[in-house]
Write a protein that holds these residues in place. Sequence first.
Motif, short mmCIF file in Angstrom:
data_model
loop_
_atom_site.label_atom_id
_atom_site.label_comp_id
_atom_site.label_asym_id
_atom_site.label_seq_id
_atom_site.Cartn_x
_atom_site.Cartn_y
_atom_site.Cartn_z
N LYS A 94 0.86 -1.19 0.00
CA LYS A 94 0.00 0.00 0.00
C LYS A 94 0.89 1.24 0.00
O LYS A 94 2.04 1.18 0.46
N PRO A 95 0.39 2.37 -0.49
CA PRO A 95 1.21 3.59 -0.46
C PRO A 95 1.65 3.90 0.98
O PRO A 95 0.87 3.77 1.92
N GLY A 96 2.92 4.24 1.12
CA GLY A 96 3.43 4.57 2.46
C GLY A 96 4.07 3.40 3.18
O GLY A 96 4.72 3.57 4.22
N ASP A 97 3.92 2.16 2.66
CA ASP A 97 4.57 1.00 3.30
C ASP A 97 6.09 1.17 3.24
O ASP A 97 6.62 1.57 2.20
N ASP A 98 6.76 0.86 4.35
CA ASP A 98 8.23 1.00 4.36
C ASP A 98 8.94 -0.35 4.44
O ASP A 98 10.14 -0.41 4.60
N HIS A 99 8.18 -1.45 4.37
CA HIS A 99 8.81 -2.77 4.35
C HIS A 99 7.88 -3.76 3.66
O HIS A 99 6.69 -3.50 3.50
N LEU A 100 8.45 -4.89 3.26
CA LEU A 100 7.65 -5.96 2.66
C LEU A 100 7.18 -6.90 3.77
O LEU A 100 7.89 -7.14 4.74
N VAL A 101 5.99 -7.45 3.59
CA VAL A 101 5.48 -8.48 4.51
C VAL A 101 5.38 -9.78 3.72
O VAL A 101 4.77 -9.82 2.63
N LEU A 102 5.99 -10.84 4.25
CA LEU A 102 5.97 -12.14 3.57
C LEU A 102 5.06 -13.11 4.31
O LEU A 102 5.10 -13.21 5.54
#
Length: 320
Positions: free
Chosen positions: A246-254
């Motif tokens: 999403k816009p503004g996310d600062d990391h990936l979620v796996l």
Amino acid sequence: MQFTDTNCFLCGTIITKEHRTPVFGEWLQQKYNLKDKELLLLDKSVTTFGQLGIPCCDRCHTHYMLPLEHEVEQAATKGMAGLQALPPQRLFQWIGKMYYGTLVTELIKEADPLVMPEYAVSEDPKMLGKFRSFYQVLQSLRVPMEFDGFLPCSLFLLEVSPTEDELPFEYQDELTTMAFSIKLGSVAIVCTLLDNGIIRKALGRLSQVAEGQLLHPIQLAEFKARVFYAAYIFNVVPEYFIRPQKPGDDHLVLDTLIDDVTNEIFNPWEMPAYAHMLEEMWKPWSIREQQILQNPSQPISFLLDEHHQFKPMERYVKQV
């Protein structure tokens, strides 16, 4: 994922052969006097801990490798308490870097081996699939990444009694099963990579009994045999998926998925095969397979008594 001398192992950037980072951190080599200690590779060639380097660009070396090694070094100076306080994801990354560094060295060697290995790792499609999955989660070294509700490995931290411990440093790995152990002074870290913690759960009782105890080196060897054998019969390769951002996310979620419908998670536990693994681990004490399997349904154990409780042990007395 590139197995060459001219691509950074982590980001893939094209580099020269001079751009390298040590597989085993320089602090580790200095502390345990490893620089000139020899290592035998699968093609029967010999290298040393000091020579074992992995292709790495300056950016990855400076921004990711050096801070990681510094963190682990600082934690290791505080012994068990320091390593327990380190975020498990950092330990996973540190072990993953050493495992992958050794693997890349072996695969580069396979292109021009001294002696052709009987089973070439690079020609096994299942192994390459495992390496691909592992490479994906190893990217957490440089890409901010959260594993939601899991860690891509099983980690065990064990303490060794000093009474008969003569090895300040010990290291073992199994490239195909992704099992790894390293001993730093009195602390042993045993790890199975790419199992999402399943082996830790499967050996739950064993880790509850052993962790927090002072183990004799022969007990540590037995613990490692059980973990390494569990990795040998582990039969699935997890898949990893990046959640939509999403816009503004600062990391990936796996997230992760394991196919346990068409595949058994573990192949059957076979006592002769386990006894063979145990014999390998018990080589310093010259305990043979036939001794281990005197009672075929109950291999000898220095770690657990007949009620599966911890068996305290200060000194090893040779069995007659």
